[in-house]
Design an enzyme around this catalytic site. Structure first.
Site, PDB file in Angstrom:
ATOM      1  N   LYS A  40      -0.265   6.768  -3.785  1.00 38.50           N
ATOM      2  CA  LYS A  40      -1.064   6.168  -2.711  1.00 38.50           C
ATOM      3  C   LYS A  40      -0.377   6.458  -1.377  1.00 38.50           C
ATOM      4  CE  LYS A  40      -2.283   1.612  -0.713  1.00 38.50           C
ATOM      5  NZ  LYS A  40      -2.382   0.149  -0.927  1.00 38.50           N
ATOM      6  N   ASP A  73      -2.133   0.413   6.860  1.00 43.53           N
ATOM      7  CA  ASP A  73      -3.168  -0.427   6.258  1.00 43.53           C
ATOM      8  C   ASP A  73      -3.396  -1.674   7.102  1.00 43.53           C
ATOM      9  OD1 ASP A  73      -4.903  -1.789   4.622  1.00 43.53           O
ATOM     10  OD2 ASP A  73      -3.423  -2.248   3.051  1.00 43.53           O
ATOM     11  N   LYS A  75      -6.166  -7.766   8.039  1.00 40.37           N
ATOM     12  CA  LYS A  75      -4.995  -8.537   7.603  1.00 40.37           C
ATOM     13  C   LYS A  75      -4.555  -9.489   8.715  1.00 40.37           C
ATOM     14  CE  LYS A  75      -2.819  -5.196   4.488  1.00 40.37           C
ATOM     15  NZ  LYS A  75      -2.905  -6.046   3.293  1.00 40.37           N
ATOM     16  N   ASP A 114       2.859   1.666   3.464  1.00 43.55           N
ATOM     17  CA  ASP A 114       1.806   1.682   2.446  1.00 43.55           C
ATOM     18  C   ASP A 114       1.552   3.098   1.904  1.00 43.55           C
ATOM     19  OD1 ASP A 114       0.219   0.043   0.903  1.00 43.55           O
ATOM     20  OD2 ASP A 114      -1.520   0.159   2.225  1.00 43.55           O
ATOM     21  N   ASP A 142      -9.731  -4.354   2.307  1.00 41.02           N
ATOM     22  CA  ASP A 142      -8.266  -4.360   2.199  1.00 41.02           C
ATOM     23  C   ASP A 142      -7.796  -3.947   0.794  1.00 41.02           C
ATOM     24  OD1 ASP A 142      -5.702  -4.618   3.086  1.00 41.02           O
ATOM     25  OD2 ASP A 142      -5.649  -6.817   2.991  1.00 41.02           O
ATOM     26  N   GLU A 173      -7.997  -1.123  -0.508  1.00 37.77           N
ATOM     27  CA  GLU A 173      -8.327   0.282  -0.229  1.00 37.77           C
ATOM     28  C   GLU A 173      -7.527   1.265  -1.078  1.00 37.77           C
ATOM     29  OE1 GLU A 173      -6.063  -1.327   1.317  1.00 37.77           O
ATOM     30  OE2 GLU A 173      -4.445   0.140   1.346  1.00 37.77           O
ATOM     31  N   ARG A 201      -6.852   1.369  -4.238  1.00 35.14           N
ATOM     32  CA  ARG A 201      -7.556   1.766  -5.467  1.00 35.14           C
ATOM     33  C   ARG A 201      -8.725   2.693  -5.160  1.00 35.14           C
ATOM     34  NH1 ARG A 201      -8.612  -4.508  -6.740  1.00 35.14           N
ATOM     35  NH2 ARG A 201      -6.697  -4.615  -5.514  1.00 35.14           N
TER      36      ARG A 201
END
Ligand code: BES
Ligand code: MN
Ligand code: ZN
Length: 504
Positions: free
Chosen positions: A275, A280, A287, A298, A357, A359, A361
Site C-alpha cells: 500500500k 491519507d 480524519k 501511509d 478513509d 482507501e 483496501r
C-alpha cells in the site's frame, strides 16, 4: 546510493590484528564470564595496565549494561565501550536493543567507525553467524539519520565503517562470517531505503516522485526491471477502485512493478504488494487533525517493497520476486469520491465506498487482481491498513491474516528469526458477511467497531481467491510516534529473512 549509510562492513579474525594498536573511533568489547581468560582481552588489559579489568569489576555489574571510557593509555582507540553480554535466555529484542544502543552511542560521539569485538555469548538457539548478520543489519539501520529536508540544522551520519572481530573465524568459518555480514548489511540498507521513503514529507514523496526514485534504482541495480503505470494505464486495466482513491487529488497515481529474477526461469515468483498512500487525509470522510501528519507514513507497505527489492538485488539472491508499489494520494476536493459512491474493480466486483478513509483496501484490491497475471507461488501484501491493529496487538507486532496456513507460519517464523515480529489474527468465513450491501457486490467497510483489522482482510480476501495469500497489517509497526516520531523500516527484516532463507 542515498540509502546506504556505511561504506564498508568487514569481518576479521583477531589472530591477524593487534587490537591495542587498531586505529578506531570506538572499540566495543562485549564482556562475558570467559572474557577475562580470552587472549585478545588479556592483551588489551595488559596494555591498559589492568585498567579494563578493574573497570569491569567496579563498574560493569548488570547484564546488558555498558560503560563508555575515553581514550585509555596504552590503547590506540579513541574511545572504548565495554558491554556486558546478556544471558542466553534474554529475548531477542534485548540483544538487538544492545546493538542499537552501541550505534546510538557511536552517533553521539560522531564516530567514524566501530570495531566490534564479539564475545562467545549468544541468544539461545542462535549461532555466531546470526550474531554477525544481526550486528551488521542493526548497526547499518541505526546509523541512519534523516537529513533530506534540513538545511541549517543538518546532522549527517558520521559512521562509515564497521569491523566485526572474532577469534574463531578461520577458513570456511571466515567465508561464512563474511557472507553473514554481507547479508545483514544488505538488509540494513533495505531498512534504510524504506525508512527514507517513509520519512520524506508527503510533498517530497508524491506518487510521481516515488516513481522517479524507483526508476533511478535500476542504475545501481540493473538486475531490477521496473514498469510504471499512470492514470490512463490503470483506467485501461479497469482499476476503478484504485482510481477512486486518487480522484480527489491533483497528484496523479502511479503503480510501479519491480521484477527481480534471481531464481530458475521456470520458478513461479513470490509477489509482494505494498500500500503506497503517499498521504491519507481520509478524503471526504476526513480524519481528525490530531497526528494527521503521521499519514505521510501511509506508504510504508510500498516502501517495504522498495527496500526488499534493493536487498535482493544487492545480494543477487536466488529467488524470483515481483514487487508492486500501489501509490496514490487520498485527498478531499470537489472531484473526490463521496460516501455511497459505487465503483467497479478490475475483478469486475462492484464496491460501495461507504467510508473514503478505508482507501488502502481500494488500491490494494486492484493491485492484488493485477498480480494474479504472474501466476505467483505466494502473494504477500503489506499495508498500514487499520488503526484497529494498534489496539489489537500494540506496536511490537505486525498483524498477519492468510488464506494459507503454511504461508502464515513461515511469516511468523521469519519474524521470530529476524526480531521483526508478527502475530496472526483469524480470517474465518464468519468474518465475510460484513462486506454485504444492497447497492454493490461489496462494501468497503463492515463490522462496525468489531475486529476492524480482520474485516479489512476479509474485504481483500474477495480478490485473492486464485492464489495463496497473506496480508500483513503494519499500521502499528512501520512507524511510531514515541520516543520520537520516525519510520522503522519494518517489515523489511521479516520479509528479507523470509525470501532469503527460501522458507517458501
Ligand atoms: N491509513 C489508515 C490506517 C492507519 C491508522 C495507519 C493509524 C497508521 C496509523 C487507514 O487508511 C484508515 O484510515 N483506516 C481506517 C479504516 C476505517 C475507516 C474502517 C481506520 O483504521 O480508522
Ligand atoms: Mn484511511
Ligand atoms: Zn490509509
Amino acid at each position: 546510493m542515498p540509502y546506504k549509510i556505511l561504506n564498508n562492513i568487514a569481518v576479521k579474525d583477531t589472530s591477524s590484528v593487534d587490537l591495542t594498536s587498531a586505529k578506531t573511533s570506538l572499540l566495543v568489547i562485549t564482556i562475558n564470564k570467559d572474557t577475562l581468560k580470552d587472549a585478545d582481552f588479556k592483551a588489551l588489559d595488559k596494555a591498559s595496565k589492568g585498567f579494563l579489568k578493574n573497570s569491569i569489576s567496579s563498574h560493569l555489574k548488570d547484564e546488558g549494561s555498558s560503560l563508555l571510557l575515553p581514550k585509555v593509555n596504552g590503547i590506540e582507540a579513541e574511545s572504548i565501550m565495554m558491554v556486558k553480554a546478556l544471558n542466553a535466555d534474554a529475548p531477542l529484542h534485548k540483544w538487538l536493543g544492545s546493538l542499537k544502543s552501541i550505534t546510538k552511542q557511536a552517533n553521539k560521539l560522531k564516530a567514524k567507525d566501530i570495531s566490534l569485538l564479539l564475545s562467545s555469548s549468544l541468544p539461545e538457539g542462535k549461532d555466531i553467524f546470526w550474531m554477525i548478520e544481526n550486528s551488521a543489519k542493526t548497526i547499518e539501520s541505526n546509523a541512519y539519520i534523516f537529513t533530506e529536508t534540513k538545511n541549517k540544522t543538518v546532522k549527517n551520519p558520521t559512521l562509515k565503517k564497521l569491523v566485526i572481530y572474532g577469534n574463531d573465524f578461520s577458513g570456511a568459518n571466515l567465508k561464512k562470517a563474511k557472507d553473514s555480514a554481507k547479508k545483514g548489511f544488505a538488509i540494513g540498507e533495505g531498512v534504510n531505503t524504506a525508512k527514507y521513503l517513509g520519512d520524506l514529507p508527503a510533498n517530497h514523496a508524491t506518487p510521481k516522485i516515488i516513481e522517479k526514485k524507483v526508476k533511478a534504482m535500476t542504475k545501481d541495480f540493473p538486475n531490477l526491471k521496473v514498469k510504471s503505470f499512470n492514470e490512463k494505464d490503470l483506467a485501461k486495466m479497469g482499476m476503478g477502485s484504485y482510481l477512486s482513491v486518487s480522484k480527489g487529488s491533483d497528484e496523479p497515481p502511479r503503480m510501479m512493478v519491480i521484477e527481480y529474477k534471481g531464481g530458475k526461469a521456470t520458478e513461479k515468483p513470490i509477489a509482494l504488494v505494498g500500500k503506497g498512500i503517499t498521504f491519507d487525509t481520509g478524503g471526504v470522510s476526513l480524519k481528525p487533525p490530531q497526528g494527521m501528519d503521521e499519514m505521510k507514513w501511509d506508504m510504508c507497505g510500498a516502501a517495504t517493497v522498495f527496500g526488499v527489492m534493493s536487498t535482493l538485488a544487492r545480494l543477487n539472491a536466488k529467488v524470483n520476486v515481483v514487487g508492486i508499489m500501489a501509490c496514490a494520494e487520498n485527498m478531499c476536493s470537489a472531484k473526490a469520491t463521496k460516501p455511497g459512491d459505487v465503483v467497479t474493480s478490475m475483478s469486475g466486483q462492484t464496491i460501495e465506498i461507504l467510508n473514503t478513509d478505508a482507501e488502502g483496501r481500494l488500491v490494494l484490491c486492484d493491485a492484488l487482481t493485477y498480480v494474479g497475471k504472474y501466476k505467483p507461488k505466494y502473494v504477500i501484501d503489506m499495508a498500514t491498513l487499520t488503526g484497529a491493529v494498534v489496539v489489537a496487538l500494540g506496536r511490537h507486532a505486525s498483524g498477519v491474516m492468510a488464506n494459507d496456513q503454511h504461508l502464515a507460519d513461515m511469516i511468523i517464523a521469519s519474524g521470530e528469526e529476524s526480531g521483526d515480529r508478527a502475530w496472526q489474527l483469524p480470517l474465518w468465513d464468519e468474518h465475510q458477511s460484513c462486506t454485504n450491501t444492497s447497492y454493490a457486490d461489496l462494501a468497503n467497510i463492515g463490522g462496525g467497531r468489531e475486529a476492524g483489522t480482520i474485516h479489512a482482510a476479509a474485504f481483500l480476501s474477495k480478490f485473492t481467491t486464485d492464489y495463496k495469500w497473506a496480508h500483513i497489517d503494519i499500521a502499528a509497526t512501520a512507524s511510531h510516534s514515541t520516543p520520537v516520531k520516525e519510520g522503522t523500516g519494518r517489515p523489511v527484516p521479516l520479509i528479507s529473512e523470509l525470501l532469503l532463507s527460501k522458507k517458501l
